[in-house]
Design a protein around this motif. Structure first.
Motif, PDB file in Angstrom:
ATOM      1  N   SER A 155      -6.246  22.421  -4.198  1.00  0.00           N
ATOM      2  CA  SER A 155      -6.886  22.773  -5.461  1.00  0.00           C
ATOM      3  C   SER A 155      -7.138  24.272  -5.484  1.00  0.00           C
ATOM      4  CB  SER A 155      -8.202  21.997  -5.607  1.00  0.00           C
ATOM      5  OG  SER A 155      -9.056  22.275  -4.504  1.00  0.00           O
ATOM      6  N   GLY A 156      -7.855  24.725  -6.506  1.00  0.00           N
ATOM      7  CA  GLY A 156      -8.271  26.125  -6.561  1.00  0.00           C
ATOM      8  C   GLY A 156      -7.116  27.102  -6.518  1.00  0.00           C
ATOM      9  N   THR A 157      -7.257  28.111  -5.667  1.00  0.00           N
ATOM     10  CA  THR A 157      -6.306  29.224  -5.676  1.00  0.00           C
ATOM     11  C   THR A 157      -4.920  28.843  -5.176  1.00  0.00           C
ATOM     12  OG1 THR A 157      -7.309  29.908  -3.571  1.00  0.00           O
ATOM     13  CG2 THR A 157      -7.982  31.094  -5.545  1.00  0.00           C
ATOM     14  N   TYR A 158      -4.782  27.742  -4.442  1.00  0.00           N
ATOM     15  CA  TYR A 158      -3.440  27.324  -4.026  1.00  0.00           C
ATOM     16  C   TYR A 158      -2.528  27.154  -5.246  1.00  0.00           C
ATOM     17  CZ  TYR A 158      -5.008  26.379   0.754  1.00  0.00           C
ATOM     18  OH  TYR A 158      -5.496  26.499   2.036  1.00  0.00           O
ATOM     19  N   VAL A 159      -3.043  26.551  -6.288  1.00  0.00           N
ATOM     20  CA  VAL A 159      -2.232  26.371  -7.496  1.00  0.00           C
ATOM     21  C   VAL A 159      -2.478  27.473  -8.525  1.00  0.00           C
ATOM     22  CG1 VAL A 159      -1.673  23.925  -7.384  1.00  0.00           C
ATOM     23  CG2 VAL A 159      -3.937  24.614  -8.138  1.00  0.00           C
ATOM     24  N   GLN A 160      -3.635  28.111  -8.471  1.00  0.00           N
ATOM     25  CA  GLN A 160      -3.884  29.219  -9.391  1.00  0.00           C
ATOM     26  C   GLN A 160      -3.018  30.437  -9.070  1.00  0.00           C
ATOM     27  OE1 GLN A 160      -8.139  29.304  -8.858  1.00  0.00           O
ATOM     28  NE2 GLN A 160      -8.514  28.216 -10.775  1.00  0.00           N
ATOM     29  N   ALA A 161      -2.441  30.462  -7.873  1.00  0.00           N
ATOM     30  CA  ALA A 161      -1.457  31.494  -7.540  1.00  0.00           C
ATOM     31  C   ALA A 161      -0.113  31.204  -8.214  1.00  0.00           C
ATOM     32  CB  ALA A 161      -1.265  31.578  -6.027  1.00  0.00           C
ATOM     33  N   ILE A 162       0.045  30.003  -8.764  1.00  0.00           N
ATOM     34  CA  ILE A 162       1.230  29.543  -9.502  1.00  0.00           C
ATOM     35  C   ILE A 162       2.496  29.629  -8.656  1.00  0.00           C
ATOM     36  CG2 ILE A 162       2.368  29.531 -11.765  1.00  0.00           C
ATOM     37  CD1 ILE A 162       0.138  31.217 -12.887  1.00  0.00           C
ATOM     38  N   PRO A 163       2.561  28.844  -7.576  1.00  0.00           N
ATOM     39  CA  PRO A 163       3.793  28.780  -6.779  1.00  0.00           C
ATOM     40  C   PRO A 163       4.854  27.941  -7.485  1.00  0.00           C
ATOM     41  CG  PRO A 163       2.217  27.191  -5.962  1.00  0.00           C
ATOM     42  CD  PRO A 163       1.505  27.941  -7.066  1.00  0.00           C
ATOM     43  N   HIS A 164       6.070  28.054  -7.007  1.00  0.00           N
ATOM     44  CA  HIS A 164       7.152  27.210  -7.512  1.00  0.00           C
ATOM     45  C   HIS A 164       7.037  25.825  -6.871  1.00  0.00           C
ATOM     46  CE1 HIS A 164      10.933  25.705  -8.868  1.00  0.00           C
ATOM     47  NE2 HIS A 164      11.529  25.760  -7.680  1.00  0.00           N
ATOM     48  N   ILE A 165       7.084  24.780  -7.681  1.00  0.00           N
ATOM     49  CA  ILE A 165       7.010  23.399  -7.199  1.00  0.00           C
ATOM     50  C   ILE A 165       8.363  22.739  -7.428  1.00  0.00           C
ATOM     51  CG2 ILE A 165       5.931  21.143  -7.570  1.00  0.00           C
ATOM     52  CD1 ILE A 165       3.347  22.609  -8.290  1.00  0.00           C
ATOM     53  N   TYR A 166       8.884  22.114  -6.392  1.00  0.00           N
ATOM     54  CA  TYR A 166      10.201  21.493  -6.481  1.00  0.00           C
ATOM     55  C   TYR A 166      10.260  20.295  -5.541  1.00  0.00           C
ATOM     56  CZ  TYR A 166      11.225  23.823  -2.035  1.00  0.00           C
ATOM     57  OH  TYR A 166      11.197  24.238  -0.724  1.00  0.00           O
ATOM     58  N   SER A 167      11.312  19.493  -5.664  1.00  0.00           N
ATOM     59  CA  SER A 167      11.522  18.358  -4.761  1.00  0.00           C
ATOM     60  C   SER A 167      12.885  18.475  -4.097  1.00  0.00           C
ATOM     61  CB  SER A 167      11.404  17.033  -5.517  1.00  0.00           C
ATOM     62  OG  SER A 167      12.447  16.903  -6.463  1.00  0.00           O
TER      63      SER A 167
END
Length: 692
Positions: free
Chosen positions: A291-303
């Motif tokens: 949660s928090g800054t891990y996703v607020q940094a907006i990384p690329h998400i892929y599978s």
């Protein structure tokens, strides 16, 4: 601009060493019970669990002169000590700027429904006291130069009442409370697992007289299972939530909670339909909320599929790169899955997409060295092309760096350090994650003093079902502290724990030991391993974020059949340590049936989608949309407003789960205290309702 924090400061907030326990006190006596030489320990009160809530209760009782001991399956090994997030949140009343409004805070805490109004106010008004006492003990909550506590916004928190010590807030809470427990000389029995609550009396007159435990240190030739008897008229259940209930989980390994233990003792449970699920790394590696800054940094998400092919799957759900990136960001403060946020291209569409990828056998990753790839046919990612709320937050945070890893380093360097401690360098390699079970909002039904329906049995922390459908992030840590204190105050006022219990409960203990031993059978085909595989698979696949009436009903039938088989055949073990796990998985099987019973009851009575679960129905009123079109398989029911005003109560009647509903307790916001009128109730102890 970058945050320049010396390494020793990062280390102190990430590597939190826990205090060493003092030598254990010897038993009061040894008695031969049911042909077993059993050590007997006597106490005024036994606290079951050594997390932040249990430690708080023990500290407050000891300060008030009560005779209290702590028993723990594994000291510093539970959720409080081993869980966290990027900046793990403590949710309390605002102590900066213009302060706070406790009644408004209570409304926010209970806003999801199915929560007692008086409990919400208790948590709100008690939060300032709890935070101050933690600071007094040495909890390093951050302040501005003038003494105001630094705050931010978390999930289900529109005001910004969150604060944090970093990724290890709850572990730091455990540390300062544990140091105080040791300083006060509270006896602590480690490697001690509660396996049976002993009671006498019936109906409203049923009350606690003691507890059976299994202790590694008490195993002998005459007592190979290490059975121990704790004689006490008061027990505080603070063993956390049922973390082993789900295969896909961010709970630390070995977190069983006490729901099955409580049900067997006649204790009523509530709100078992309500949990929290969200994205995180699984416990097979390092379990942690993303949660928090891990996703607020907006990384690329892929599978990645079985052949190694990479899939930009979120592009199938969102209509533009801006919409995709903005909703990844919003998972920072909208972290728990919420059914309604699947609508209108909201942030929980991210959870649904990840869930579907995992179910299809693909592994999902976030890459902090890549910005999100564009949605086909749309513009590429850019910080200037984000929704206004996202741009404003990143602007205030100064997070204008080109790459996600640099934005994360700027906003929260501790979040990177934490994974490095577990040999995962997210600055160098993508991070695998999934949608996991994270918290049980329901639990043991208690009043505003933490009392259950069984006399002398209290519950606090995640063991207690004090939360409703939703809760602000960090509210659980506060609730554990508030109710740990209130339970201690009530116990002390009752006078029942001022000295160690002296009663002779030999007959009750022998019956309990006989029942315990009768459920452990070396020849049984059922093992802890087989029970774990069956229960966790069923719960993860049939009672996760997506449910439907047919699947839940089928799962409930299977759970009932499993418990009937356990009652008939027992659970196998070959040595003492396996016997402990056998008992715990028997309890977990019962807890699983209880959760599925409540969920089936809710759905059959028209229950709709709320909080952690979407109730899928081909006739459902709500239809999530994706860029690729309507998601017909995930059409879901709306919540019925009437269900927000009540809670489902679960009890064990013989071998059958009994279910009923009760309306939420209310709180009159217009009522006003008056000093001279109300002071006598405090002075005489009438506020504790000791006859209630």
């Amino acid at each position: 601009m970058t945050i320049d924090v010396p390494q020793d400061i990062l280390d102190a907030l990430t590597d939190v060493d826990m205090p060493r326990l003092p030598p254990e006190a010897a038993p009061s006596e040894v008695s031969r019970l049911a042909c077993v030489e059993v050590p007997v320990y006597r106490a005024g009160c036994v606290v079951v669990g050594s997390g932040a809530a249990g430690l708080r209760a023990a500290v407050e009782m000891k300060r008030r002169g009560d005779d209290v001991v702590i028993v723990s399956q594994s000291a510093w090994g539970g959720t409080s000590a081993c869980s966290g997030s990027d900046k793990q949140t403590l949710h309390t009343a605002n102590t900066a700027d213009q302060g706070d409004n406790y009644k408004a805070m209570a409304r926010a805490i209970r806003s999801g429904g199915a929560m007692d109004e008086d409990t919400a106010y208790v948590e709100a008004v008690g939060s300032s006291r709890m935070m101050a006492s933690l600071q007094f003990l040495g909890l390093p909550l951050p302040q501005d130069p003038l003494g105001g506590t630094l705050r931010y916004q978390t999930d289900h928190d529109e005001v910004g009442r969150a604060t944090s010590c970093g990724p290890r807030t709850s572990r730091l809470m455990v540390k300062v409370l544990a140091e105080e427990v040791i300083r006060l000389g509270v006896p602590f029995y480690n490697q001690t697992t509660a396996v049976k609550i002993l009671t006498e009396g019936d109906g409203a007159g049923r009350h606690v007289v003691g507890m059976l435990a299994m202790r590694a240190g008490d195993r002998t030739e005459e007592n190979p299972l290490g059975i121990a008897l704790f004689v006490s008229d008061v027990i505080v259940l603070a063993a956390g939530g049922p973390g082993e209930l789900y295969r896909d989980s961010v709970y630390p390994n070995g977190c069983f909670g006490s729901l099955g233990l409580a049900l067997e003792a006649g204790v009523e449970l509530v709100n078992l339909t309500e949990s929290q699920f969200g994205i995180g790394t699984r416990r097979e590696g390092f379990p942690w909320n993303l949660s928090g800054t891990y996703v607020q940094a907006i990384p690329h998400i892929y599978s990645v599929d079985a052949e190694g092919g990479e899939h930009h799957f979120l592009a199938e759900y969102y209509r533009s790169t801006q919409e995709l990136a903005s909703n990844v960001f919003r998972k920072g403060y909208q972290w728990p899955f919420h059914a309604t946020r699947m609508l209108d291209f909201g942030s929980s569409l991210v959870d649904l997409a990840i869930y579907r990828e995992t179910a299809a056998g693909r592994r999902v990753f976030m890459d902090f060295n890549r910005n999100p790839l564009p949605v086909p046919g749309d513009l590429p990612f850019g910080l200037e092309r984000l929704d206004e709320d996202v741009r404003a937050y990143l602007g205030k945070a100064g997070a204008s760096q080109a790459m996600p890893i640099d934005r994360l380093k700027h906003m929260n360097p501790l979040s990177i350090e934490l994974y490095r401690r577990y040999k995962i360098d997210i600055a160098e390699e993508p991070l695998e994650f999934a949608v996991n079970n994270q918290h049980m909002n329901g639990g043991i039904m208690v009043d505003t003093w933490g009392r259950s329906n069984v006399g002398g049995c209290y519950a606090i922390g995640e063991a207690a079902g004090t939360h409703g459908v939703t809760r602000p992030g960090g509210a659980a840590l506060n609730a554990g502290q508030v109710f740990g204190t209130r339970a201690a105050e009530h116990i002390s006022a009752s006078g029942r724990a001022k000295r160690a219990a002296a009663e002779d409960i030999t007959a009750i203990a022998e019956v309990g030991i006989g029942s315990l031993l009768g459920a452990l059978r070396a020849e049984s085909p059922l093992t802890a391993k087989s029970l774990r595989a069956e229960i966790q698979a069923r719960m993860s696949e049939k009672a996760g974020i997506l449910c439907d009436q047919e699947s839940v009903s089928g799962a409930l039938i299977e759970a009932r059949e499993l418990n009937a088989e356990i009652r008939k055949k027992g659970v196998a073990y070959s040595r003492g340590a396996e016997a402990v796990r056998a008992v715990q998985w028997r309890h977990m099987a019962l807890a699983s049936e209880a959760v599925l019973s409540a969920l089936d009851f809710f759905i059959r009575n028209g229950g709709g989608s709320r909080g952690a679960r979407a109730i899928c129905d081909v006739q459902g009123e709500s239809l999530p949309l994706a860029r690729s079109g309507p998601l017909q398989d995930y059409r879901f029911r709306k919540e019925r407003p009437a269900h927000r005003e009540e809670q489902i109560v679960v009890r064990l009647d013989g071998d059958q789960i009994g279910l009923s509903t009760r309306v939420n307790r209310t709180f009159d916001e217009n009522a006003r205290s008056f000093f001279e009128r109300d002071w006598p109730a405090w002075l005489t102890g009438r506020i504790y309702d000791l006859d209630g």
